[in-house]
Design a protein around this motif. Structure first.
Motif, mmCIF file in Angstrom:
data_model
loop_
_atom_site.group_PDB
_atom_site.id
_atom_site.type_symbol
_atom_site.label_atom_id
_atom_site.label_comp_id
_atom_site.label_asym_id
_atom_site.label_seq_id
_atom_site.Cartn_x
_atom_site.Cartn_y
_atom_site.Cartn_z
ATOM 1 N N ILE A 142 21.559 58.246 9.980
ATOM 2 C CA ILE A 142 21.779 56.851 10.332
ATOM 3 C C ILE A 142 21.393 56.003 9.123
ATOM 4 C CG2 ILE A 142 21.182 54.974 11.888
ATOM 5 C CD1 ILE A 142 20.433 57.067 13.972
ATOM 6 N N LYS A 154 16.841 51.294 16.113
ATOM 7 C CA LYS A 154 17.615 50.600 17.151
ATOM 8 C C LYS A 154 18.940 51.305 17.423
ATOM 9 C CE LYS A 154 19.393 47.301 13.729
ATOM 10 N NZ LYS A 154 19.349 45.872 13.286
ATOM 11 N N HIS A 155 19.530 51.907 16.392
ATOM 12 C CA HIS A 155 20.796 52.611 16.580
ATOM 13 C C HIS A 155 20.586 53.942 17.304
ATOM 14 C CE1 HIS A 155 22.760 49.632 14.088
ATOM 15 N NE2 HIS A 155 21.897 49.855 13.111
ATOM 16 N N THR A 182 16.826 51.444 11.618
ATOM 17 C CA THR A 182 17.621 52.589 12.070
ATOM 18 C C THR A 182 17.251 53.026 13.482
ATOM 19 O OG1 THR A 182 16.074 54.093 10.947
ATOM 20 C CG2 THR A 182 18.059 53.453 9.742
ATOM 21 N N ALA A 225 19.791 53.294 20.996
ATOM 22 C CA ALA A 225 20.984 52.913 21.752
ATOM 23 C C ALA A 225 21.772 54.131 22.224
ATOM 24 C CB ALA A 225 21.880 52.014 20.897
ATOM 25 N N ARG A 226 21.621 55.247 21.544
ATOM 26 C CA ARG A 226 22.337 56.467 21.916
ATOM 27 C C ARG A 226 21.656 57.236 23.043
ATOM 28 N NH1 ARG A 226 23.796 59.561 16.259
ATOM 29 N NH2 ARG A 226 24.455 57.741 15.019
#
Length: 229
Positions: free
Chosen positions: A188, A28-29, A26, A32-33
């Motif tokens: 997430i 990595k998501h 989670t 990325a934001r």
């Protein structure tokens, strides 16, 4: 047991790498934001193996990255895991969350994954985060141990360090009390973890498939994003 002693032991037996593997699903998501621009200064609270700083440096060309951890063994391992090519831009230091060793308005972004709830005084830690952030800077706080995630409640029984278990509402309120605007908050889900078919339950860890689905696909990681005014 202190945070230092607990996580020195984790680092010594290689559990820091295991944490990295699980959190990455989670993290990595959320990473990325982050609105990191080339040259931005990033602070990672509870850096563990240092994977988040290395990812931000490699994918977003972040500037100087500082990984702070209460465990000297964790910080030492993080240095060892970091390639020489990155070592000039990514550094690791030992310290706690009560008094961040940074000047006012000196950091562009703060990240913390599965570490904030170990703060001895989480309200004061948020004040410290707000102090070191530049105007418009962000704090991305990601936790799997929180009130709504009922499957995480038993974790305290397996670790000697006292943990703070807040609800999503409590995170938003605490951010605002510390002077941070809450830009977003959501869950997430972990889509990488393999969930076996119902016929294979119960397992060693799960009584029902429904409970496992709820833990990973519904609750996942709670991400709260604060912005310094």
């Amino acid at each position: 047991m202190s945070v230092r002693d607990e996580f020195d032991a984790w680092a010594a037996d290689g559990r820091d790498r295991g944490m990295e593997d699980r959190h990455w699903h989670t993290a990595k998501h959320a990473l990325a934001r982050m609105p990191v621009e080339p040259g931005d200064v990033v602070l990672d609270l509870g850096t563990g193996s240092g994977y988040a700083l290395r990812a931000l440096h490699d994918t977003k060309d972040a500037g100087r990255g500082y990984g702070l951890d209460g465990s000297p063994e964790m910080a030492q391992n993080a240095r060892r895991y970091t390639d020489e090519a990155d070592s000039d831009d990514v550094g690791f230091l030992v310290g706690d969350f009560d008094e961040l060793p940074f000047a006012d308005d000196s950091v562009d972004h703060v990240w913390s994954m599965e570490a904030f709830y170990y703060a001895a005084d989480p309200h004061h830690t948020l004040e410290e985060v707000a102090r070191v952030l530049k105007p418009g800077g962000t704090f991305f706080c990601a936790v799997n141990y929180y009130e709504e995630n009922i499957h995480s409640h038993e974790w305290q029984e397996h670790i000697e360090v006292e943990m703070t278990r807040w609800s999503a509402d409590e995170y938003r309120s605490a951010f605002r009390e510390a002077g941070l605007h809450v830009a977003e908050q959501d869950n997430i889900s972990d889509r990488d973890i393999d969930i076996p078919p119902a016929a294979e339950f119960p397992t060693d860890d799960w009584e029902t498939r429904e409970a496992m689905v709820e833990r990973y696909r519904t609750f996942g990681t709670l991400l709260t994003v604060g912005v310094a005014p």
